[in-house]
Design an enzyme around this catalytic site. Structure first.
Site, PDB file in Angstrom:
ATOM      1  N   GLY A 209       0.865  -1.187   0.000  1.00  0.00           N
ATOM      2  CA  GLY A 209       0.000   0.000   0.000  1.00  0.00           C
ATOM      3  C   GLY A 209       0.894   1.226   0.000  1.00  0.00           C
ATOM      4  O   GLY A 209       1.873   1.290   0.770  1.00  0.00           O
TER       5      GLY A 209
ATOM      6  N   ASP B 131      -1.262   4.910  -6.471  1.00  0.00           N
ATOM      7  CA  ASP B 131       0.145   4.645  -6.185  1.00  0.00           C
ATOM      8  C   ASP B 131       1.044   5.729  -6.755  1.00  0.00           C
ATOM      9  O   ASP B 131       2.149   5.952  -6.262  1.00  0.00           O
ATOM     10  CB  ASP B 131       0.520   3.266  -6.725  1.00  0.00           C
ATOM     11  CG  ASP B 131      -0.285   2.210  -6.006  1.00  0.00           C
ATOM     12  OD1 ASP B 131       0.177   1.730  -4.965  1.00  0.00           O
ATOM     13  OD2 ASP B 131      -1.412   1.910  -6.439  1.00  0.00           O
TER      14      ASP B 131
HETATM   15  O1  MRU Z   1       0.433  -3.713  -4.769  1.00  0.00           O
HETATM   16  P1  MRU Z   1      -0.100  -3.048  -3.552  1.00  0.00           P
HETATM   17  O2  MRU Z   1      -1.008  -3.879  -2.740  1.00  0.00           O
HETATM   18  O3  MRU Z   1       0.976  -2.360  -2.769  1.00  0.00           O
HETATM   19  O4  MRU Z   1      -0.972  -1.943  -4.229  1.00  0.00           O
HETATM   20  C1  MRU Z   1      -1.211  -0.772  -3.690  1.00  0.00           C
HETATM   21  C2  MRU Z   1      -2.646  -0.648  -3.534  1.00  0.00           C
HETATM   22  O5  MRU Z   1      -3.195  -1.185  -2.629  1.00  0.00           O
HETATM   23  C3  MRU Z   1      -3.384   0.144  -4.441  1.00  0.00           C
HETATM   24  O6  MRU Z   1      -3.137   0.210  -5.714  1.00  0.00           O
HETATM   25  C4  MRU Z   1      -4.258   1.079  -3.741  1.00  0.00           C
HETATM   26  O7  MRU Z   1      -5.497   1.045  -4.279  1.00  0.00           O
HETATM   27  C5  MRU Z   1      -3.696   2.464  -3.667  1.00  0.00           C
HETATM   28  S1  MRU Z   1      -2.371   2.629  -2.605  1.00  0.00           S
HETATM   29  C6  MRU Z   1      -2.892   2.060  -1.116  1.00  0.00           C
END
Ligand code: MRU
Length: 336
Positions: free
Chosen positions: A37, A219
């Site tokens: 996240g 992200d």
């Molecule tokens: O691959 P991850 O689980 O680290 O992905 C990040 C996410 O959970 C998302 O894309 C999210 O919707 C935004 S960042 C918390």
């Protein structure tokens, strides 16, 4: 010296704290998604950088921390908060007379700033939510994915705290099921009514008039308002436009990367094929297991994120307010 992380790979089945004793171990935790996240990755990366300053030998100090920075930055390529944190800790520390102390303090400041920003995102985003609304979200952008509060889920928590009657449709989010495992667990803990739906069901529920608003996290956000988020987000945005459903992205300004002029400049992480080939979970006896769920001899493609062009996004909810996803609004926001 140690970094303590909730092991997200074991949730919702088991709550366990992963203790990272050095920066290499924190890198392992980021790469293997023990911590994941955007904001949580950023905070962990900041602390990993601080660990590297603590570990660096007197001779070759600079080389050591420089190599560590590269190692941390090689763990996951898409989340902008990771690079924000490594740069902030690294440059404030090497320009300080007490680099180790400054590195630790800066890492802690980044974590505190993340919590503060996400709380404000909740307050601004709450204004979009009326009692009775049904909200869809994708992946996990709640308190596990940040230091506290989260982004996409923060307005939902605030609305719930204010007594609004809300219901959340939780996209399962293949291949790692962050929605079905983590978002659902968070919502259960917050006592918010919700249902997990498979990723392919979004258009069905939207067409039945069962979704009033979609809120997702991000992200990385490019200078023109294009947004990188978990794979599948783009499809939801296209469907939302078709059905006239407002589609919001929630993220702190630390997720904006002005070096990326548009979404095409954002690096997309390609993850291991085993995430698609296998599924992990618990058996009837509550034992963690892994099973193969696809044809092992087939090719597998596993991009972790996609880009939603700005034209599909109704607004971006930040700690400074809600803006239109455009170059102009982003520039003005950052100038404030
Ligand atoms: O691959 P991850 O689980 O680290 O992905 C990040 C996410 O959970 C998302 O894309 C999210 O919707 C935004 S960042 C918390």
């Amino acid at each position: 010296k140690y970094v303590f992380l909730i092991n997200q790979n074991l949730l919702p089945f088991k709550f366990n704290i992963f203790t990272s004793k050095n920066h290499k171990s924190t890198c392992y935790a980021i790469k293997n998604m023990i911590v994941r996240g955007a904001g949580a990755i950023g905070a962990a990366a900041g602390f990993a950088m601080a660990q590297a300053f603590l570990e660096a030998p007197k001779r070759g100090f600079f080389k050591f921390v420089e190599t560590a920075k590269k190692r941390i930055e090689n763990t996951r390529p898409t989340a902008q908060n990771l690079f924000y944190a490594t740069n902030k800790v690294f440059y404030s520390a090497i320009n300080s007379e007490k680099p180790v102390k400054t590195a630790i303090e800066t890492a802690q400041k980044i974590a505190d700033e993340d919590a503060h920003n996400c709380k404000l995102i909740g307050e601004f985003g709450n204004k979009l939510i009326k009692s009775g609304m049904r909200i869809e979200t994708h992946c996990n952008a709640g308190w596990l994915a940040f230091v506290d509060y989260g982004t996409a889920l923060s307005p939902i928590y605030t609305a719930n705290m204010k007594g609004k009657d809300i219901f959340v449709y939780v996209d399962e989010t293949r291949p790692r099921n962050q929605g079905g495992r983590l978002t659902a667990w968070e919502l259960e803990n917050e006592k918010i009514r919700h249902s997990i739906i498979v990723d392919n069901a979004g258009a069905y529920f939207m067409s039945k008039n069962m979704i009033d608003i979609i809120i997702v996290g991000s992200d990385r956000i490019a200078a023109n308002g294009d947004v990188a988020n978990k794979i599948g987000t783009f499809e939801k945005a296209i469907c939302a436009k078709e059905f006239g459903i407002p589609f919001y992205v929630a993220a702190p300004t630390t997720t904006i990367d002005l070096n990326c002029k548009c979404g095409a400049d954002i690096p997309i992480e390609e993850r291991d094929k085993n995430e698609i080939l296998y599924q992990s979970g618990v058996s009837d006896k509550f034992k963690l297991t892994k099973v193969m769920i696809a044809n092992p001899k087939s090719g597998i493609l596993n991009p972790a994120f996609d880009i939603t062009p700005a034209k599909y996004i109704t607004g971006i909810i930040t700690e400074k307010g809600i803006i239109k996803p455009s170059r102009n609004s982003i520039q003005k926001l950052l100038a404030n």
